[in-house]
Design an enzyme around this catalytic site. Structure first.
Site, PDB file in Angstrom:
ATOM      1  N   PHE A  23      -1.533  -1.737  -9.961  1.00 21.77           N
ATOM      2  CA  PHE A  23      -0.713  -1.603  -8.763  1.00 21.77           C
ATOM      3  C   PHE A  23      -1.423  -2.365  -7.645  1.00 21.77           C
ATOM      4  CE2 PHE A  23       3.041   0.708  -7.657  1.00 21.77           C
ATOM      5  CZ  PHE A  23       3.025   0.797  -6.278  1.00 21.77           C
ATOM      6  N   ALA A  81      -6.321   0.050  -5.319  1.00 27.12           N
ATOM      7  CA  ALA A  81      -5.936  -0.033  -3.909  1.00 27.12           C
ATOM      8  C   ALA A  81      -4.775   0.914  -3.655  1.00 27.12           C
ATOM      9  CB  ALA A  81      -5.554  -1.461  -3.541  1.00 27.12           C
ATOM     10  N   VAL A  82      -4.994   1.841  -2.748  1.00 23.47           N
ATOM     11  CA  VAL A  82      -3.956   2.780  -2.343  1.00 23.47           C
ATOM     12  C   VAL A  82      -3.659   2.491  -0.873  1.00 23.47           C
ATOM     13  CG1 VAL A  82      -3.267   5.196  -2.201  1.00 23.47           C
ATOM     14  CG2 VAL A  82      -4.912   4.478  -3.941  1.00 23.47           C
ATOM     15  N   THR A  87       5.523   7.855   3.175  1.00 23.02           N
ATOM     16  CA  THR A  87       5.488   9.259   2.769  1.00 23.02           C
ATOM     17  C   THR A  87       4.049   9.727   2.581  1.00 23.02           C
ATOM     18  OG1 THR A  87       5.507   8.812   0.399  1.00 23.02           O
ATOM     19  CG2 THR A  87       7.668   8.894   1.521  1.00 23.02           C
ATOM     20  N   HIS A  89       2.703  10.418  -0.180  1.00 14.92           N
ATOM     21  CA  HIS A  89       2.266  10.025  -1.514  1.00 14.92           C
ATOM     22  C   HIS A  89       0.869   9.409  -1.488  1.00 14.92           C
ATOM     23  CE1 HIS A  89       2.866   8.802  -5.677  1.00 14.92           C
ATOM     24  NE2 HIS A  89       2.476   7.570  -5.347  1.00 14.92           N
ATOM     25  N   PHE A 114     -17.321   3.382  -7.225  1.00 12.81           N
ATOM     26  CA  PHE A 114     -16.026   3.662  -6.601  1.00 12.81           C
ATOM     27  C   PHE A 114     -15.561   2.441  -5.818  1.00 12.81           C
ATOM     28  CE2 PHE A 114     -13.276   5.510  -3.289  1.00 12.81           C
ATOM     29  CZ  PHE A 114     -12.394   6.210  -4.092  1.00 12.81           C
TER      30      PHE A 114
END
Length: 161
Positions: A23, A81-82, A87, A89, A114
């Site tokens: 992602f 990667a976030v 929202t 989420h 990490f």
């Protein structure tokens, strides 16, 4: 001012699993390049470094657990990667990825570097995944290698009398 540890240890002979979340590929590809570059600079043998892809950051802890339990790797580097959206989420994925990876390291004794970016904007993630500069994939790789050496030293030192 924030600064990563500057100590560099050799990665020569270390068996390393790199887990890359697919992602946000433009970002995670940059993190992977950074991790591979750092490992090369530390003397890692490319034949002992394996890259495994997972769908996203949420799947990183499970893949790390399987890699650690296999006992085929001295260290694991988790890359993802976030990026915050509209929202909640983002918060759940970031929290579970971080907590899950920390749990794998604690429970298995295998260091987990990490390299999961948790950012508010895509531009922040891109800046931290570029080849030049402050690539967090590089930092995660260096941290994992240093942790291997630290844990080996701790295990080798017997109790003091």
């Amino acid at each position: 001012m924030k600064a990563a540890p500057i100590e560099r240890r050799s990665a020569r002979g270390l068996r390393i699993a790199i887990l890359r979340a697919l992602f946000n590929p433009k970002i995670t590809d940059g993190l992977l390049q950074g991790a591979q570059q750092a490992l090369a600079e530390l003397g890692a043998d490319r034949r002992l470094v394996r890259v495994f892809d997972v769908p996203g950051a949420f799947e990183l802890p499970l893949a790390a657990q399987v890699a650690a339990r296999s006992r085929r790797f001295d260290a694991i580097i988790a890359l993802g990667a976030v990026i915050r959206g509209e929202t909640d989420h983002y918060q759940h994925i970031a929290r579970e990825a971080a907590a899950g990876l920390a749990a794998v390291a604690r429970e298995s004794g295998v260091p987990v570097g990490f390299g999961v970016l948790t950012v508010r904007r895509a531009a922040h993630a891109l800046a931290r995944s570029r080849r030049a500069g402050d690539n967090k994939g590089k930092e995660a790789a260096r941290a994992a290698v240093l942790a291997v050496h630290t844990l080996r030293a701790l295990r080798a030192s017997g109790p003091r009398s």
